[in-house]
Design a protein around this motif. Structure first.
Motif, PDB file in Angstrom:
ATOM      1  N   PRO A  47       0.842  -1.204   0.000  1.00  0.00           N
ATOM      2  CA  PRO A  47       0.000   0.000   0.000  1.00  0.00           C
ATOM      3  C   PRO A  47       0.871   1.245   0.000  1.00  0.00           C
ATOM      4  N   TYR A  48       0.378   2.297  -0.615  1.00  0.00           N
ATOM      5  CA  TYR A  48       1.098   3.565  -0.564  1.00  0.00           C
ATOM      6  C   TYR A  48       1.057   4.127   0.854  1.00  0.00           C
ATOM      7  N   GLU A  49       2.035   4.924   1.165  1.00  0.00           N
ATOM      8  CA  GLU A  49       2.130   5.525   2.491  1.00  0.00           C
ATOM      9  C   GLU A  49       0.853   6.297   2.834  1.00  0.00           C
ATOM     10  N   GLY A  50       0.311   6.023   4.014  1.00  0.00           N
ATOM     11  CA  GLY A  50      -0.836   6.768   4.507  1.00  0.00           C
ATOM     12  C   GLY A  50      -2.190   6.299   4.035  1.00  0.00           C
ATOM     13  N   VAL A  51      -2.230   5.323   3.114  1.00  0.00           N
ATOM     14  CA  VAL A  51      -3.516   4.904   2.556  1.00  0.00           C
ATOM     15  C   VAL A  51      -4.354   4.132   3.575  1.00  0.00           C
ATOM     16  N   LEU A  52      -3.726   3.248   4.336  1.00  0.00           N
ATOM     17  CA  LEU A  52      -4.475   2.481   5.331  1.00  0.00           C
ATOM     18  C   LEU A  52      -5.165   3.409   6.331  1.00  0.00           C
ATOM     19  N   LYS A  53      -4.455   4.443   6.745  1.00  0.00           N
ATOM     20  CA  LYS A  53      -5.038   5.417   7.677  1.00  0.00           C
ATOM     21  C   LYS A  53      -6.178   6.185   7.018  1.00  0.00           C
ATOM     22  N   THR A  54      -6.011   6.510   5.756  1.00  0.00           N
ATOM     23  CA  THR A  54      -7.048   7.259   5.040  1.00  0.00           C
ATOM     24  C   THR A  54      -8.347   6.465   4.967  1.00  0.00           C
ATOM     25  N   VAL A  55      -8.232   5.182   4.648  1.00  0.00           N
ATOM     26  CA  VAL A  55      -9.423   4.323   4.603  1.00  0.00           C
ATOM     27  C   VAL A  55     -10.076   4.256   5.976  1.00  0.00           C
ATOM     28  N   GLU A  56      -9.265   4.128   7.016  1.00  0.00           N
ATOM     29  CA  GLU A  56      -9.780   4.070   8.379  1.00  0.00           C
ATOM     30  C   GLU A  56     -10.527   5.346   8.752  1.00  0.00           C
ATOM     31  N   GLU A  57      -9.966   6.489   8.387  1.00  0.00           N
ATOM     32  CA  GLU A  57     -10.584   7.769   8.721  1.00  0.00           C
ATOM     33  C   GLU A  57     -11.877   7.992   7.940  1.00  0.00           C
ATOM     34  N   LEU A  58     -11.888   7.603   6.677  1.00  0.00           N
ATOM     35  CA  LEU A  58     -13.111   7.742   5.886  1.00  0.00           C
ATOM     36  C   LEU A  58     -14.228   6.878   6.462  1.00  0.00           C
ATOM     37  N   LYS A 105      -3.940  -9.222   1.712  1.00  0.00           N
ATOM     38  CA  LYS A 105      -2.486  -9.357   1.607  1.00  0.00           C
ATOM     39  C   LYS A 105      -1.790  -8.029   1.853  1.00  0.00           C
ATOM     40  N   LEU A 106      -2.415  -6.941   1.435  1.00  0.00           N
ATOM     41  CA  LEU A 106      -1.817  -5.615   1.568  1.00  0.00           C
ATOM     42  C   LEU A 106      -2.143  -4.947   2.902  1.00  0.00           C
ATOM     43  N   GLY A 107      -2.938  -5.607   3.722  1.00  0.00           N
ATOM     44  CA  GLY A 107      -3.229  -5.064   5.048  1.00  0.00           C
ATOM     45  C   GLY A 107      -4.565  -4.361   5.192  1.00  0.00           C
ATOM     46  N   PHE A 108      -5.401  -4.412   4.152  1.00  0.00           N
ATOM     47  CA  PHE A 108      -6.728  -3.798   4.211  1.00  0.00           C
ATOM     48  C   PHE A 108      -7.740  -4.809   4.739  1.00  0.00           C
ATOM     49  N   ASN A 109      -8.847  -4.299   5.236  1.00  0.00           N
ATOM     50  CA  ASN A 109      -9.970  -5.134   5.638  1.00  0.00           C
ATOM     51  C   ASN A 109     -11.070  -4.972   4.587  1.00  0.00           C
ATOM     52  N   PRO A 110     -11.330  -5.998   3.770  1.00  0.00           N
ATOM     53  CA  PRO A 110     -12.335  -5.866   2.705  1.00  0.00           C
ATOM     54  C   PRO A 110     -13.696  -5.414   3.208  1.00  0.00           C
ATOM     55  N   SER A 111     -14.019  -5.720   4.461  1.00  0.00           N
ATOM     56  CA  SER A 111     -15.332  -5.337   4.992  1.00  0.00           C
ATOM     57  C   SER A 111     -15.447  -3.833   5.226  1.00  0.00           C
ATOM     58  N   ASP A 112     -14.330  -3.102   5.133  1.00  0.00           N
ATOM     59  CA  ASP A 112     -14.381  -1.644   5.262  1.00  0.00           C
ATOM     60  C   ASP A 112     -15.036  -0.992   4.047  1.00  0.00           C
ATOM     61  N   PHE A 113     -15.137  -1.756   2.960  1.00  0.00           N
ATOM     62  CA  PHE A 113     -15.659  -1.200   1.713  1.00  0.00           C
ATOM     63  C   PHE A 113     -17.096  -1.674   1.489  1.00  0.00           C
ATOM     64  N   ASP A 114     -17.934  -0.754   1.064  1.00  0.00           N
ATOM     65  CA  ASP A 114     -19.344  -1.065   0.862  1.00  0.00           C
ATOM     66  C   ASP A 114     -19.574  -1.961  -0.341  1.00  0.00           C
ATOM     67  N   ASN A 115     -18.672  -1.909  -1.291  1.00  0.00           N
ATOM     68  CA  ASN A 115     -18.746  -2.811  -2.440  1.00  0.00           C
ATOM     69  C   ASN A 115     -17.370  -2.862  -3.087  1.00  0.00           C
ATOM     70  N   ILE A 116     -17.071  -3.997  -3.691  1.00  0.00           N
ATOM     71  CA  ILE A 116     -15.839  -4.175  -4.452  1.00  0.00           C
ATOM     72  C   ILE A 116     -16.257  -4.684  -5.821  1.00  0.00           C
ATOM     73  N   ILE A 117     -16.126  -3.836  -6.818  1.00  0.00           N
ATOM     74  CA  ILE A 117     -16.611  -4.140  -8.166  1.00  0.00           C
ATOM     75  C   ILE A 117     -15.413  -4.304  -9.085  1.00  0.00           C
ATOM     76  N   THR A 118     -15.288  -5.474  -9.700  1.00  0.00           N
ATOM     77  CA  THR A 118     -14.225  -5.681 -10.676  1.00  0.00           C
ATOM     78  C   THR A 118     -14.841  -5.857 -12.058  1.00  0.00           C
ATOM     79  N   SER A 119     -14.135  -5.399 -13.063  1.00  0.00           N
ATOM     80  CA  SER A 119     -14.646  -5.548 -14.421  1.00  0.00           C
ATOM     81  C   SER A 119     -14.746  -7.017 -14.804  1.00  0.00           C
TER      82      SER A 119
END
Length: 407
Positions: A108-119, A145-159
């Motif tokens: 993950p880019y620097e600060g992104v995990l915190k940004t997701v948490e704050e949002l 794998k990158l340290g995110f929690n998928p449940s933090d996102f309301d939807n994950i849409i892939t093409s």
């Protein structure tokens, strides 16, 4: 005029990389044939644009012109971070690109995990829009794998997930429209598919949607989901193992398919991979195939035009409408913002196709090096001076610009 020969020397490699040069270095590519596309330069750091509806196969030129004439102009401004009151007070829904905004493919880019948490703490809806040609489960594994929690996102849409649903003629179940050409094939039980693949479960992907892999001569559909293998159900040609053969078979297959007007479904519209050298991706196969269809049936042998040729290629993913329709449904689009690094997919898709504001992340992702060399304005000018993009010659400008997706 006879059919135009797209490759002068080596097989499709020449065509793909010529298109790549047109896309990212228009002066170099067109200079070699003496046709430089015009590109206006602007001195002001503030840009203006009249948003219009993207010219897709289901939108007429008249519709696009009318929208262009009546739309209000948009400007972009620079913000320091996602915690800016400008964003938090105005938007409830954040549409997030993955690769180039949240991570670089390995971390993950620097600060992104915190940004997701704050949002999430702020009660914002976060929806990932990924142009991955794979199913949603793959993106969820990548996030973990990158340290995110998928449940933090309301939807994950892939093409890839949306394309898989279209292959079953069941798009209405997820909030978008089926492709009429594909629907007709399925109704007629014509379900043979020839695959430009990723080499990762291409056959399982197709058969689980009810399709059978076949040779190009018997194919009812071409699926472009990767640029690593070619699979006809009996033989798999790997670019890594035999690159010359790979390009040779790709060209021969496109020639045969174009003459038969075999439709193509592109499950990842990205044209280049955000890696060293920007290697071509499935979207470039799609745009190249459009030219094959056009030049195989244009005057004097037929009346095919470039616009008509586009009807034979269906792109699923950003910047096209299906993923935005699924993500936003009946939500108030004035309260949504698309956050992305790629002008051609994220910014075009958000501002033109979906009609939402966009936040362009400039220092990470696909334009990072170019922004460092030419500045954001220079990159925007180059993009808007290039007619060979999904904007189809229309001008785009993001609503906001930020260096990184950081709080």
């Amino acid at each position: 005029m006879a059919r135009i020969s797209i490759m002068a020397t080596s097989p499709l490699l020449h065509s793909l990389f010529l298109a790549y040069l047109c896309q990212y270095h228009p002066g170099d590519a067109f200079g070699s044939i003496g046709t430089q596309p015009s590109s206006s330069r602007h001195n002001s750091s503030r840009k203006t644009i009249s948003p219009i509806i993207m010219a897709q196969t289901d939108v007429t030129a008249a519709d696009a012109t009318a929208a262009s004439d009546t739309a209000a102009t948009a400007t972009y401004e620079t913000i320091d971070g996602i915690s800016s009151p400008v964003l938090l007070e105005k938007y409830d829904t954040f549409l997030l690109d993955m690769w180039g905004v949240m991570h670089n493919g390995s971390e993950p880019y620097e600060g992104v995990l915190k940004t997701v948490e704050e949002l999430k703490k702020a009660g914002k809806k976060m929806i990932i829009l990924s142009n991955s040609s794979k199913r949603r489960e793959n993106s969820e594994k990548m996030l973990v794998k990158l340290g995110f929690n998928p449940s933090d996102f309301d939807n994950i849409i892939t093409s890839g997930d949306v394309s898989h649903t279209l292959l079953q003629n069941n798009a209405d179940s997820i909030g978008c429209q089926n492709w009429d050409i594909l629907t007709n094939l399925i109704d007629q039980k014509k379900k043979n598919v020839f695959v430009f693949g990723s080499g990762d479960e291409d056959e399982v992907y197709c058969t689980s949607a009810g399709w059978t892999l076949s040779t190009i001569d018997e194919a009812d559909l071409i699926l472009s989901r990767g640029t690593f293998t070619i699979n006809d159900g009996t033989t798999i040609i790997s670019k890594k193992e035999n690159e010359a053969e790979y390009w040779k078979v790709m060209e021969e297959s496109m020639v045969v398919a174009a003459k038969r007007k075999v439709p193509m479904l592109v499950s990842n519209p990205d044209k280049v991979r955000p890696e060293e050298g920007l290697p071509p991706m499935p979207g470039e196969i799609g745009s190249t195939y459009e030219r094959f269809v056009w030049t195989s049936h244009c005057s004097p042998v037929g009346d095919m035009t470039e616009e008509k040729a586009r009807a034979y290629v269906k792109y699923i993913g950003k910047p096209f409408r299906e993923v935005f329709d699924i993500a936003l449904g009946s939500d108030d689009r004035s309260r949504a913002i698309m956050v992305g690094d790629a002008l051609e997919t994220d910014v075009v898709g958000g501002s033109i196709t979906a009609g939402v504001d966009t936040l362009w992340v400039v220092n990470d992702g696909i334009h990072g090096k170019d922004v460092e060399e030419k500045g954001a304005d220079g990159v925007l000018d180059s993009f808007n001076g290039n007619e060979f993009t999904y904007a189809y010659g229309k001008k785009v400008v993001p609503r906001y610009l930020t260096n990184h997706f950081r709080w």
